[in-house]
Write an enzyme that holds these catalytic residues in place. Structure first.
Site, PDB file in Angstrom:
ATOM      1  N   CYS A  15      -1.247  -5.315   9.098  1.00  0.00           N
ATOM      2  CA  CYS A  15      -2.478  -4.935   8.444  1.00  0.00           C
ATOM      3  C   CYS A  15      -3.311  -6.236   8.243  1.00  0.00           C
ATOM      4  O   CYS A  15      -4.519  -6.225   8.193  1.00  0.00           O
ATOM      5  CB  CYS A  15      -2.245  -4.505   7.117  1.00  0.00           C
ATOM      6  N   ALA A  48       0.958  -1.135   0.000  1.00  0.00           N
ATOM      7  CA  ALA A  48       0.165  -0.148  -0.206  1.00  0.00           C
ATOM      8  C   ALA A  48       0.841   1.125   0.193  1.00  0.00           C
ATOM      9  O   ALA A  48       0.550   2.184  -0.872  1.00  0.00           O
ATOM     10  CB  ALA A  48      -0.860  -0.195   1.133  1.00  0.00           C
TER      11      ALA A  48
END
Lengths: 339, 67
Positions: A181, A34
């Site tokens: 995450c 990301a």
């Protein structure tokens, strides 16, 4: 496209001169998840001369919610992230030279990648790699920009060799078993906020406007409406083995690296972290239980399986990843589930 | 006891007497945390015993790995 950068040049701290500087600079991004995707897109749009982006993973459907360079087609094709990233980045700005590297970046790779680089962007998901980046940054006097996020919380700091404390000064030890995450989730604005900090700091370095660098450790929680910035200059230590008066760059030494070994005939990779820190199996079980899958546990080890994944975590820190002989895949799973 | 943590006013039980117990209260006890108390950064090994009192201003930044 002569007016391509006109809005950036109109921004007076950059101007035409700054744009020319940006055009001649080389940025290295470690990781194409990301943060890597977000940083890469912004910097390529900004017109840097050269981007090197390295990643060991491939695109999966759970990435699409926040990893802005990737598409459903990339998932279907199981494209390595570095390759998928380059494909999209070249569509965005064909003037930028892009080196896309499908590799597990460790010391040997970093030693080669850092040459000629103006700034390193940290887009990794683990502290093992960050400690290597930190030592490489000190050894070659190359600035790097830390960024990390989980849930709605993120933080960033710009490390300038010779001026700011280094990551080892801030941490003292390498955090083990932190949230990731994959265990605590994430929303995409958190990523974008960290990316905004990292790219802005990178642009300041690229246009050589060092005096306006943030020079604070910033953190925020977008969901809890929390924001803080603290000056950590006082944590710089002359005795630091990475950035002090007599640096030995400990994380570039083979003894301090995570070791992997393929276990013969067992379709299994063993991962042995460098630290002799006992693992807290109860906390780990609690974390993994939120992901579904099956956990069984005794006094010595924890076994976790979910779909095709099966791993065994020992109290002494070692982890066995079953069902693969691929060290890179095993390390990816390790960082995703364990730390 | 009223504290200002990361810029927000927070009302906490008087039983929280030290930085260490405050970090535990926020679930940060086992994390790598940088603590600034009234504009001074604390050395890590003093977190446990450093006393906090009404009106103190704290900034807490903990490190995470994700990216």
């Amino acid at each position: 496209m002569s007016n391509r950068y006109s809005r950036q040049e109109l921004f007076s701290p950059i101007g035409k001169k700054g744009q020319d500087r940006i055009r001649n600079k080389h940025v290295l991004i470690i990781g194409a998840g990301a943060l890597g995707a977000g940083n890469a897109e912004s910097l390529v749009r900004a017109g840097i001369g050269r981007l090197t982006i390295a990643d060991r993973d491939y695109v999966e459907s759970s990435n699409l919610q926040r990893q802005q360079l990737y598409t459903e087609q990339d998932v279907k094709n199981r494209l390595p992230k570095a390759i998928a990233a380059k494909k999209r980045l070249t569509q965005i700005n064909s003037d930028v030279t892009i080196d896309a590297l499908v590799m597990d970046v460790s010391v040997e790779e970093m030693e080669k990648l850092v040459r000629g680089v103006d700034v390193i962007i940290d887009a990794t998901d683990n502290f093992d790699t960050r400690m290597i980046i930190n030592d490489i940054s000190q050894k070659y006097k190359t600035p790097w920009i830390y960024g990390a996020c989980v849930g709605s919380y993120g933080l960033s700091y710009t490390f300038i060799p010779g001026k700011t404390p280094c990551l080892q000064c801030l941490l003292h030890t390498v955090p083990i078993g932190g949230l990731t995450c994959d265990t605590a989730g994430i929303i995409s604005p958190t990523v974008q906020m960290v990316v905004a900090h990292q790219v802005t700091e990178a642009l300041k370095i690229l246009v050589e406007d060092d005096k306006v660098l943030l020079s604070k450790l910033v953190s925020f929680d977008l969901w809890k409406n929390d924001h803080t910035a603290i000056n950590v200059d006082s944590l710089r230590r002359g005795t630091c083995t990475s950035c002090g008066n007599s640096p030995i760059y400990p994380y570039l030494h083979p003894d301090n690296q995570t070791k992997t070994a393929v276990l013969c005939g067992r379709d299994t990779v063993q991962i042995r972290p460098p630290r002799q820190t006992p693992r807290d199996l109860v906390t780990l079980a609690d974390k993994l239980s939120k992901l579904g899958g099956k956990i069984s546990q005794n006094d010595f080890l924890l076994s976790y399986s979910s779909g095709a994944i099966r791993m065994v975590v020992f109290k002494d820190g070692r982890v066995l990843i079953h069902g693969t002989k691929d060290v890179v895949e095993a390390k990816t799973l390790y960082h995703r589930y364990i730390e | 006891m009223n504290l200002f943590i990361n810029g927000q006013s927070v009302e906490l039980s008087d039983s929280i007497k030290t930085v260490g117990s405050l970090l535990n209260y926020y679930g940060l006890g086992d994390k790598v945390v940088i603590v600034e108390l009234n504009a001074t950064i604390l050395e890590k090994d003093t977190h446990q015993e450093t006393a906090i009192s009404d009106g103190d201003k704290l900034e807490l930044v903990h490190f995470v790995g994700g990216g």
